[in-house]
Design a protein around this motif. Structure first.
Motif, PDB file in Angstrom:
ATOM      1  N   ILE A 100       0.851  -1.201   0.000  1.00 29.22           N
ATOM      2  CA  ILE A 100       0.000   0.000   0.000  1.00 29.22           C
ATOM      3  C   ILE A 100       0.886   1.251   0.000  1.00 29.22           C
ATOM      4  O   ILE A 100       1.871   1.297   0.757  1.00 29.22           O
ATOM      5  CB  ILE A 100      -0.910   0.004   1.254  1.00 29.22           C
ATOM      6  N   SER A 123       0.820   5.464   0.696  1.00 30.85           N
ATOM      7  CA  SER A 123      -0.037   6.390   1.440  1.00 30.85           C
ATOM      8  C   SER A 123       0.672   7.731   1.642  1.00 30.85           C
ATOM      9  O   SER A 123       1.905   7.787   1.660  1.00 30.85           O
ATOM     10  CB  SER A 123      -0.358   5.750   2.798  1.00 30.85           C
ATOM     11  N   ILE A 135      -6.400   1.778   5.457  1.00 31.56           N
ATOM     12  CA  ILE A 135      -6.486   0.558   4.642  1.00 31.56           C
ATOM     13  C   ILE A 135      -5.434  -0.448   5.123  1.00 31.56           C
ATOM     14  O   ILE A 135      -5.712  -1.647   5.240  1.00 31.56           O
ATOM     15  CB  ILE A 135      -6.310   0.877   3.141  1.00 31.56           C
ATOM     16  N   ALA A 160     -12.067   1.776   4.547  1.00 31.74           N
ATOM     17  CA  ALA A 160     -10.957   0.821   4.492  1.00 31.74           C
ATOM     18  C   ALA A 160     -11.460  -0.607   4.695  1.00 31.74           C
ATOM     19  O   ALA A 160     -11.092  -1.516   3.947  1.00 31.74           O
ATOM     20  CB  ALA A 160      -9.921   1.176   5.564  1.00 31.74           C
ATOM     21  N   ARG A 161     -12.317  -0.805   5.692  1.00 34.57           N
ATOM     22  CA  ARG A 161     -12.792  -2.175   5.975  1.00 34.57           C
ATOM     23  C   ARG A 161     -13.656  -2.705   4.840  1.00 34.57           C
ATOM     24  O   ARG A 161     -13.534  -3.862   4.449  1.00 34.57           O
ATOM     25  CB  ARG A 161     -13.539  -2.212   7.314  1.00 34.57           C
ATOM     26  N   ILE A 192      -2.250  -1.391  -3.510  1.00 35.76           N
ATOM     27  CA  ILE A 192      -3.229  -0.297  -3.409  1.00 35.76           C
ATOM     28  C   ILE A 192      -2.445   1.010  -3.371  1.00 35.76           C
ATOM     29  O   ILE A 192      -1.715   1.278  -2.403  1.00 35.76           O
ATOM     30  CB  ILE A 192      -4.078  -0.435  -2.129  1.00 35.76           C
ATOM     31  N   LEU A 196     -13.412  -1.814   1.712  1.00 34.10           N
ATOM     32  CA  LEU A 196     -12.523  -2.072   0.581  1.00 34.10           C
ATOM     33  C   LEU A 196     -11.807  -3.410   0.772  1.00 34.10           C
ATOM     34  O   LEU A 196     -11.700  -4.219  -0.156  1.00 34.10           O
ATOM     35  CB  LEU A 196     -11.517  -0.919   0.455  1.00 34.10           C
ATOM     36  N   VAL A 197     -11.352  -3.645   2.006  1.00 35.55           N
ATOM     37  CA  VAL A 197     -10.657  -4.899   2.312  1.00 35.55           C
ATOM     38  C   VAL A 197     -11.605  -6.094   2.112  1.00 35.55           C
ATOM     39  O   VAL A 197     -11.216  -7.121   1.550  1.00 35.55           O
ATOM     40  CB  VAL A 197     -10.084  -4.838   3.750  1.00 35.55           C
ATOM     41  N   GLN A 237      -6.369   7.884   4.876  1.00 33.21           N
ATOM     42  CA  GLN A 237      -7.083   6.812   4.184  1.00 33.21           C
ATOM     43  C   GLN A 237      -6.158   5.620   3.899  1.00 33.21           C
ATOM     44  O   GLN A 237      -6.513   4.484   4.171  1.00 33.21           O
ATOM     45  CB  GLN A 237      -7.711   7.335   2.882  1.00 33.21           C
TER      46      GLN A 237
END
Ligand code: C5P
Length: 406
Positions: free
Chosen positions: A198, A200, A225, A393-394, A276, A396-397, A221
């Motif tokens: 990821i 960020s 994630i 985030a949750r 991501i 998306l996961v 954000q």
């Protein structure tokens, strides 16, 4: 189903307590027996009589109930049950739990239990967004407590809108069911064995040794994630630009400053199952960074900054023959033509999904705690409601876990 499951329902003081009555029915119709503890605050909103009538069990209210304590009452309530469910959970109760305070029966039970705890917060959006509450929720998540909601919408008492409404009774009952079902133990870690990279935060592109070009990305954000992916069992490498948010627990964090360093760190971290790219990478850097601080030369003419294009990390990975992960997700922060731009990026950068959001200043998304996103993929566009960045985030996961399983 919750057949034969014994649930302790802690009701704390908030207007959402009226929904606990419906929740009791939802839990019982799934086969659970419900044993309620009401805080002093809860009793201002609904009566023990109503709760007892619906649970058909004794309702506990005081820490030093002589009858119950002869039976080591609060320890028994903490141990002999399958689940402790707090609905509604006020900001105050969440704070007490995070700090291990035990000054009434509800908090004493919560401190004494090692059973699963499911928390359904309900509070004013400002209270939910307050950094103190954010910290408390993170502490509790780190301690392995589970959350359902809060949802976004209008508040019952003030009419204010935002994230803070208690989840609906059916959603809470379903979350309790999922938590207690044997299958869910595997489902709780749907990304175990997966490696996720990821990016960020912003990048800083130096002008000279003391100045740089940056942007307003906070990293909230992307970091959320990373935390959600770890919670789902993934091994996570987070490549972070300069941010003030803390490193999420359990994540391998590589700190970088520039886009070029970020690209290096990402390629070093690959291969992965998923990448991501949530960072707001600077598109340009200064062509030749001054070795010394640039000084005014007295001519009154400002120096010209020549810019050169940065590598596009997402596009580089998207087009890479060997390093491209199975699922590649980009972000598109736009202030206009959101969908058009997101669809363009999906194709140009060879991403599988683009998480698009409008970052016009009036949305408050950049640097804020809430986000309204649209997921753009070859299958079309999916609009998500206004959510807390942790909840984005949750979700998306969860979507990633499903896509990897398909
Ligand atoms: O900057 P732009 O809106 O094109 O960014 C869209 C996506 O591309 C984001 O996922 C961002 O992280 C990524 N990106 C990148 N490298 C860049 C520019 C953007 O990885 N140099």
């Amino acid at each position: 189903m919750l057949t034969n499951k014994r649930v302790v329902l802690i009701i704390s003081g908030g207007i959402a307590a009226y929904k606990s009555l419906d929740l009791i029915r939802r839990l019982r119709e799934r086969g659970a027996s419900v044993h309620a503890i009401m805080t002093r605050g809860a009793r201002e909103f609904i009566t023990p009589l109503a709760v007892g009538a619906l649970t058909a069990q004794k309702v506990y209210t005081d820490l030093f109930d002589r009858e119950a304590e002869q039976d080591v009452g609060h320890i028994r309530l903490a141990r002999d049950y399958d689940l402790i469910l707090i609905a509604p959970a006020t900001a105050d109760l969440v704070a007490k739990m995070a700090h291990g305070i035990a000054d009434d029966l509800a908090t004493a039970v919560l401190l004494a239990t090692d059973n699963p705890v499911l928390i359904a917060p309900a509070m004013n959006p400002k209270m939910w967004q307050n950094p103190a509450t954010r910290r408390n929720v993170e502490v509790l998540r780190g301690d392995g407590k589970h959350f359902i909601g809060p949802n976004s919408g209008e508040m019952a008492e003030s009419g204010e809108a935002g994230v803070g409404r208690m989840a609906e009774p059916v959603e809470i009952a379903e979350a309790a069911e999922a938590l207690l079902s044997g299958a869910d133990n595997a489902a709780n870690k749907p990304l175990s064995g997966r490696h996720i990279v990821i990016t960020s935060g912003p990048t800083h592109e130096p002008i000279d040794p003391v100045r740089y070009i940056a942007n307003r990305s906070s990293g909230k954000q992307g970091h959320a994630i990373a935390a959600a992916a770890v919670e789902a069992g993934a091994q996570v490498t987070l490549v972070s630009g300069p941010v003030s948010v803390p490193d999420p627990k359990g994540v391998d964090v590589v700190h970088v400053e520039t886009a070029a360093q970020m690209l290096d760190a990402v390629t070093n971290a690959l291969p992965a199952d998923v990448a991501i790219m949530a960072a707001a990478v600077a598109d340009w850097r200064v062509a030749s960074e001054g070795a010394q601080k640039i000084k005014k030369d007295g001519s009154g003419k400002p120096p010209a900054l020549e810019l050169t294009e940065n590598p596009d990390i997402l596009a580089t990975i998207g087009h890479h023959e060997t390093l491209r992960p199975r699922l590649l997700i980009g972000f598109a922060a736009e202030t206009q033509n959101l969908l058009e731009n997101a669809k363009g990026k999906l194709q140009r950068k060879r991403a599988d999904w683009i998480v698009a959001n409008d970052v016009s200043p009036e949305t408050g998304i950049m640097g804020g705690d809430a986000n309204t996103v649209r997921i753009v993929s070859a299958d079309g566009v999916e609009d998500w409601p206004d959510l807390d960045k942790g909840e984005v985030a949750r979700r998306l996961v969860a979507r990633i876990a499903k896509a990897l399983d398909d």
